[in-house]
Design a protein around this motif. Sequence first.
Motif, PDB file in Angstrom:
ATOM      1  N   PHE A  58      25.648  26.798  33.232  1.00  0.00           N
ATOM      2  CA  PHE A  58      26.875  27.034  33.975  1.00  0.00           C
ATOM      3  C   PHE A  58      26.751  26.546  35.408  1.00  0.00           C
ATOM      4  CE2 PHE A  58      26.732  30.275  30.682  1.00  0.00           C
ATOM      5  CZ  PHE A  58      28.023  30.281  30.197  1.00  0.00           C
ATOM      6  N   GLU A  59      27.880  26.142  35.992  1.00  0.00           N
ATOM      7  CA  GLU A  59      27.912  25.936  37.436  1.00  0.00           C
ATOM      8  C   GLU A  59      27.697  27.297  38.064  1.00  0.00           C
ATOM      9  OE1 GLU A  59      30.958  23.680  39.580  1.00  0.00           O
ATOM     10  OE2 GLU A  59      31.559  22.881  37.622  1.00  0.00           O
ATOM     11  N   ASP A  63      31.641  28.951  44.566  1.00  0.00           N
ATOM     12  CA  ASP A  63      32.675  27.956  44.281  1.00  0.00           C
ATOM     13  C   ASP A  63      32.684  27.530  42.819  1.00  0.00           C
ATOM     14  OD1 ASP A  63      33.545  27.912  46.953  1.00  0.00           O
ATOM     15  OD2 ASP A  63      31.956  26.486  47.482  1.00  0.00           O
ATOM     16  N   ALA A  64      31.871  28.170  42.003  1.00  0.00           N
ATOM     17  CA  ALA A  64      31.809  27.840  40.571  1.00  0.00           C
ATOM     18  C   ALA A  64      33.137  28.211  39.913  1.00  0.00           C
ATOM     19  CB  ALA A  64      30.659  28.599  39.913  1.00  0.00           C
ATOM     20  N   TYR A  67      34.802  30.757  33.854  1.00  0.00           N
ATOM     21  CA  TYR A  67      34.703  30.341  32.463  1.00  0.00           C
ATOM     22  C   TYR A  67      35.381  31.394  31.587  1.00  0.00           C
ATOM     23  CZ  TYR A  67      31.145  27.040  34.026  1.00  0.00           C
ATOM     24  OH  TYR A  67      30.464  26.028  34.660  1.00  0.00           O
ATOM     25  N   GLN A  78      32.729  34.078  36.471  1.00  0.00           N
ATOM     26  CA  GLN A  78      32.243  33.138  37.477  1.00  0.00           C
ATOM     27  C   GLN A  78      30.787  33.505  37.718  1.00  0.00           C
ATOM     28  OE1 GLN A  78      33.437  33.678  41.612  1.00  0.00           O
ATOM     29  NE2 GLN A  78      33.774  31.467  41.782  1.00  0.00           N
TER      30      GLN A  78
END
Length: 192
Positions: A58-59, A63-64, A67, A78
């Motif tokens: 995952f990012e 700022d991700a 999902y 997040q």
Amino acid sequence: MNIKKYFCVMAAAMGLLAIASCSNEVSYSDRLNTERRAVNAYLSHQRVVTDIPADTVFEVGPDAPYYRIDVEGNVYMQVIKAGDRKNDKVKQSETMYFRYTRYSLNDWHTSGYLSVYESNEIDMSAQPSSFKYMDFTIATSSMWGYGLQMPLSLLGAECEVNLIVKSQYGLTGEIAYVVPFLFHVRYFHSQI
């Protein structure tokens, strides 16, 4: 006026009052629509990814994207800190501790700002919460609902997330209120 006619008039008046008061009540369907609108409004200000990455990488960070982690869109995650999924995976019925702050997205939707609804992470003298991972036979685990445990199936045990949880996946004692929450959650193996 005779007594029979009086009771008929009173019954009719009470019936009209009952109908009028019923029309002011909010139906469960209306609450679900309000919940959906509140979640969608919040997510409209975020990046959203509708699929979990195939490699579950995952990012990460503030700022991700959020999902969507269930097909119906009841939980969005997040990832702030992913933890070590490869070497530190949570096991079935393992006791996990967590600290959280939760915010009502219905309140955010009407006021435009997030205010703390409940927290045990701001005051570190407060006890952390806990559950036995995916063991819903225990009341202290099932009371937290399914949504708060979902990130641990995708991340390492010592992770940190922002989590949007719709009511049906939230705290079981609050399902009927139909309030979606944004949680900031940090998970731990031991009490902190």
